[in-house]
Write an enzyme that holds these catalytic residues in place. Sequence first.
Site, PDB file in Angstrom:
ATOM      1  CD  GLN A 169      -7.426 -13.329  -1.739  1.00 53.89           C
ATOM      2  OE1 GLN A 169      -6.964 -12.227  -2.028  1.00 53.89           O
ATOM      3  NE2 GLN A 169      -8.721 -13.595  -1.764  1.00 53.89           N
ATOM      4  CB  CYS A 175      -8.995  -9.460  -1.317  1.00 53.36           C
ATOM      5  SG  CYS A 175     -10.765  -9.054  -1.403  1.00 53.36           S
ATOM      6  CG  HIS A 310      -9.927  -8.387  -5.704  1.00 48.70           C
ATOM      7  ND1 HIS A 310      -9.782  -9.322  -4.688  1.00 48.70           N
ATOM      8  CD2 HIS A 310      -8.691  -8.241  -6.255  1.00 48.70           C
ATOM      9  CE1 HIS A 310      -8.514  -9.720  -4.644  1.00 48.70           C
ATOM     10  NE2 HIS A 310      -7.838  -9.081  -5.569  1.00 48.70           N
ATOM     11  CG  ASN A 330      -4.358  -9.458  -6.768  1.00 49.75           C
ATOM     12  OD1 ASN A 330      -5.025  -9.386  -5.737  1.00 49.75           O
ATOM     13  ND2 ASN A 330      -4.839  -9.978  -7.882  1.00 49.75           N
TER      14      ASN A 330
END
Length: 363
Positions: A169, A175, A310, A330
């Site tokens: 990102q 996110c 997150h 992630n």
Amino acid sequence: MLHMYINGDTPNVCSNFIKGNIISRWSRMKFPLFLGLVVGSILVVASDDKLNSSLDEEWESWKLQYNRQYAEGEETNRRMIWESALSYIEQHNREYAMGMHTFTVRMNQFGDLTNEEFNKQMNGFVMNEAENSTEEIEDGLDDDNEISLKLPKSINWVEKRAVTPVKNQGACGSCWAFSATGALEGQLGKKGKLISLSEQNLVDCDRRSHGCNGGLMGYAFRSIISKRGINSEKTYPYNGRQRTCRFRRDKIAATIRNYRFVGRCENCLAHAVVNIGPIAVAIDASKRSFQYYNQGVYYDRNCSRRNVNHAVLVVGYGRMRGRKYWLVKNSWGLSWGDKGYIKMAKGRHNNCGILNYMVYPIM
């Protein structure tokens, strides 16, 4: 130099503002600033003295690896932050070797950011706007005791080819968009049509969320429904900045008809991962230990069970050296964590709030 300025023996640019021993309003304003610059210079020199010269080569190598270039006067400060991070990492890993932790940490691309800067830049799940997930609970299940379905000991949707490669990102709090696309990509992958979807499409076009300043996966799914689709990464590539919406209705890569939340329990999430696929979730990723996570089962007793910030993607679960974990993808690139992934402690009383907000799209 200070003596020269005070007595009026100044450069021409300042001469019209000083008469005799009387310092004008301009000078009274500028002198403290000048003095501050002098003191600042002294502090920089003092800071330089505190730097560990034995780390010079390692610092230069790190800057080269992550393409760091600093403005004049900034490098010393960033070097001090980096050295502090290095000291923390070494201490944590010594404690790991003594059995005090279940995971290791290492230096990565966030080494020159304070923990506060890291959180502001990278964590973009807007908790205070999070929808009340108890209103749309999957199958009405909201308690571990209500699920009696037998589940496999492990599952990994990466191995089942329902997960796209790890993305990055960048310096954008998007996110939430990566978590949402990951969940939808999983549904496509289950159908044998794995396609990388466009996070930029969501960053630019989801009006409920806030682009690089955060958002929600639920909002992202609503946006896809309202626009009757989402473009692919190829059609609408990522640039890490919010811009005007350029959604291509003639290039739709996927559509959804609804989305649904998962009940807030460990077995609810496990049931969803097994039977539905990758699930978009929110976690507390604010701790320094998360910032520098490397390998192992992540458990930090200081990780919040209530405050999540997150968005990530649960793509499976399993067991490592007797410790249960959620396999989490992630969106910080391959240089973070275990090639972009983290194993987060499972069955540890909602560790890091992973059960607070869990959602998936329905095609």
